[in-house]
Design a protein around this motif. Structure first.
Motif, PDB file in Angstrom:
ATOM      1  N   VAL A 316       0.846  -1.210   0.000  1.00 30.93           N
ATOM      2  CA  VAL A 316       0.000   0.000   0.000  1.00 30.93           C
ATOM      3  C   VAL A 316       0.877   1.254   0.000  1.00 30.93           C
ATOM      4  N   GLN A 317       1.907   1.250   0.828  1.00 35.48           N
ATOM      5  CA  GLN A 317       2.784   2.425   0.886  1.00 35.48           C
ATOM      6  C   GLN A 317       3.539   2.633  -0.428  1.00 35.48           C
ATOM      7  N   GLN A 318       3.778   1.585  -1.159  1.00 38.29           N
ATOM      8  CA  GLN A 318       4.546   1.696  -2.392  1.00 38.29           C
ATOM      9  C   GLN A 318       3.681   2.137  -3.580  1.00 38.29           C
ATOM     10  N   HIS A 319       2.430   1.698  -3.618  1.00 42.28           N
ATOM     11  CA  HIS A 319       1.621   1.912  -4.818  1.00 42.28           C
ATOM     12  C   HIS A 319       0.402   2.802  -4.616  1.00 42.28           C
ATOM     13  N   PHE A 320       0.049   3.123  -3.389  1.00 38.28           N
ATOM     14  CA  PHE A 320      -1.140   3.926  -3.161  1.00 38.28           C
ATOM     15  C   PHE A 320      -0.765   5.272  -2.548  1.00 38.28           C
ATOM     16  N   ASP A 321      -1.704   6.213  -2.618  1.00 42.14           N
ATOM     17  CA  ASP A 321      -1.494   7.576  -2.118  1.00 42.14           C
ATOM     18  C   ASP A 321      -1.668   7.579  -0.615  1.00 42.14           C
ATOM     19  N   THR A 322      -0.570   7.677   0.102  1.00 40.28           N
ATOM     20  CA  THR A 322      -0.597   7.608   1.559  1.00 40.28           C
ATOM     21  C   THR A 322      -1.137   8.876   2.205  1.00 40.28           C
ATOM     22  N   LYS A 323      -1.287   9.946   1.416  1.00 38.40           N
ATOM     23  CA  LYS A 323      -1.855  11.170   1.983  1.00 38.40           C
ATOM     24  C   LYS A 323      -3.378  11.151   1.950  1.00 38.40           C
ATOM     25  N   ALA A 324      -3.933  10.246   1.194  1.00 38.48           N
ATOM     26  CA  ALA A 324      -5.381  10.160   1.131  1.00 38.48           C
ATOM     27  C   ALA A 324      -5.920   9.560   2.415  1.00 38.48           C
ATOM     28  N   ARG A 325      -7.081  10.084   2.825  1.00 45.39           N
ATOM     29  CA  ARG A 325      -7.690   9.638   4.069  1.00 45.39           C
ATOM     30  C   ARG A 325      -8.026   8.151   4.011  1.00 45.39           C
ATOM     31  N   GLN A 326      -8.520   7.666   2.912  1.00 45.07           N
ATOM     32  CA  GLN A 326      -8.886   6.260   2.784  1.00 45.07           C
ATOM     33  C   GLN A 326      -7.677   5.342   2.976  1.00 45.07           C
ATOM     34  N   VAL A 327      -6.550   5.779   2.371  1.00 42.59           N
ATOM     35  CA  VAL A 327      -5.340   4.949   2.488  1.00 42.59           C
ATOM     36  C   VAL A 327      -4.829   4.956   3.920  1.00 42.59           C
ATOM     37  N   GLN A 328      -4.905   6.100   4.591  1.00 48.32           N
ATOM     38  CA  GLN A 328      -4.448   6.164   5.978  1.00 48.32           C
ATOM     39  C   GLN A 328      -5.310   5.281   6.883  1.00 48.32           C
TER      40      GLN A 328
END
Length: 379
Positions: A316-328
């Motif tokens: 997730v940290q490598q391929h997704f936007d970690t600043k997005a609330r959903q990802v957090q």
């Protein structure tokens, strides 16, 4: 007148008469003897003539009898020889029979000895079986309770080792403790002491909420399709089923879909624009990692469970936007799941069963202790 005859004359006249008479008598006797002899001679001749015929017949009979006696003697000799031969054959036959009987007696003795040994072994086995049956019949209520308690402890050990069912093991151990209490056997005190410790250790075990963990992982899998990627990408994956002869409007719509670039601010350099297939592959890989973690949770493999969650976090940290609330929120949920146990270290509960199986030795030890305690004399 007698006196008148002279004595000499009288004597001469008497002697003369006596001689005459004697002579006459002698002559008469001679004549009588001669006649009698003649008569006897004639009679003897006649008798001899008759006796000669009788003697001839008797001689013939004697010869015949002699011949018969000789024949009988020969027959007797033959019979005697036959009897002798028969006696010899009978003696030989008796000797053979005696030898056969001796051999048969030896064989019979050997068989009888073997049969006696088998009979002794059978008697010994039968005695052992009778003793065992007697022990089984004479088993007291206490022995039955102890046997049931041993069976319950065996079931508890199997349940805990094979399936990890703590509650079933606890119920079996508590039932075994109750049976040991009801038995009233003093030697079972050490068994109950170890059993109480094992029950307390099992009660401290906290069962992992595998069902809850699995449900949370399934919920995260459903959120994967909504997580934003940090790299820009083009539209969606084209439909699998396309028209055989698309119109010009369809072709234009497809190009619009492909050429639509989603812009997103990111601090990382953008090296390429992801195709829809690459986006789906990234999301599918994350779902596979979550599935692996769920499988590990169900199987009770904590190492695989945590390594799968860590791999999902890194993905997730490598391929997704970690600043997005959903990802957090997604990452926070992964951290919470990583803290939840999926397996537990079960305590060892075999000591009580081991002591119960050695209960006779415990009884002997208890008797030795009772014998070592000095008894006060009765006043």
């Amino acid at each position: 007148m007698a006196d008148m005859v002279p004595e000499d004359e009288f004597e001469d006249e008497g002697l003369g008469k006596l001689g005459l008479w004697i002579t006459i008598v002698v002559v008469l006797l001679i004549l009588a003897l001669g006649g009698g002899g003649y008569y006897l001679f004639q009679k003897l001749r006649s008798e001899q003539a008759g006796l000669g015929g009788a003697v001839g017949k008797e001689s013939q009979r004697v010869l015949e009898l002699t011949h018969q006696v000789t024949t009988l003697q020969r027959e007797i000799a033959l019979i005697h020889r036959q009897i002798t031969d028969l006696d010899a054959r009978q003696a030989a036959q008796q000797q053979r029979w005696r030898q056969m009987l001796d051999e048969q007696a030896k064989v019979f003795d050997a068989k009888l000895e073997a049969l006696e040994k088998k009979l002794e072994n059978s008697h010994a086995k039968l005695a052992t079986q009778i003793q065992a049956l007697g022990r089984q019949i004479s088993r007291t209520r206490t022995d039955v309770m102890l046997a049931d308690a041993e069976y319950l402890l065996s079931v508890a050990n199997q349940k805990l080792r094979l399936t990890g069912d703590v509650q079933a093991a606890l119920r079996a151990m508590e039932a075994a403790d109750e049976l040991l209490r009801q038995s009233g056997d003093p030697a079972a005190f050490k068994v109950r002491e170890a059993l109480v410790k094992e029950i307390a250790a099992l009660r401290k075990v906290k069962q992992p909420d595998v069902v809850g963990v699995s449900a949370q992982l399934l919920a995260l899998e459903e959120q994967v399709s909504q997580l934003p990627l940090y790299l820009p990408h083009m539209g969606k994956v084209a439909e699998g089923q396309q028209k055989a002869h698309p119109s010009d409007q369809d072709i234009i719509e497809q190009w619009k879909e492909v050429l639509t670039i989603r812009r997103r601010k990111t601090e990382r350099p953008v090296e390429a624009i992801l195709t829809p297939e690459e986006v789906e592959a990234i999301r599918h890989a994350l779902i596979l990692k979550l599935e692996t973690a769920r499988f590990a949770a169900v199987r009770g493999a904590p190492d695989l469970y945590r390594s799968s969650l860590e791999a999902a976090r890194q993905w997730v940290q490598q391929h997704f936007d970690t600043k997005a609330r959903q990802v957090q929120d997604f990452l926070a949920a992964l951290d919470r799941l990583a803290q939840q146990p999926v397996a537990v270290q079960l305590p060892e509960i075999g000591q009580s069963l081991k002591l119960l199986r050695h209960l006779p030795q415990l009884r002997l030890d208890l008797e030795r202790l009772d014998g070592a305690v000095p008894v006060a004399p009765v006043q």
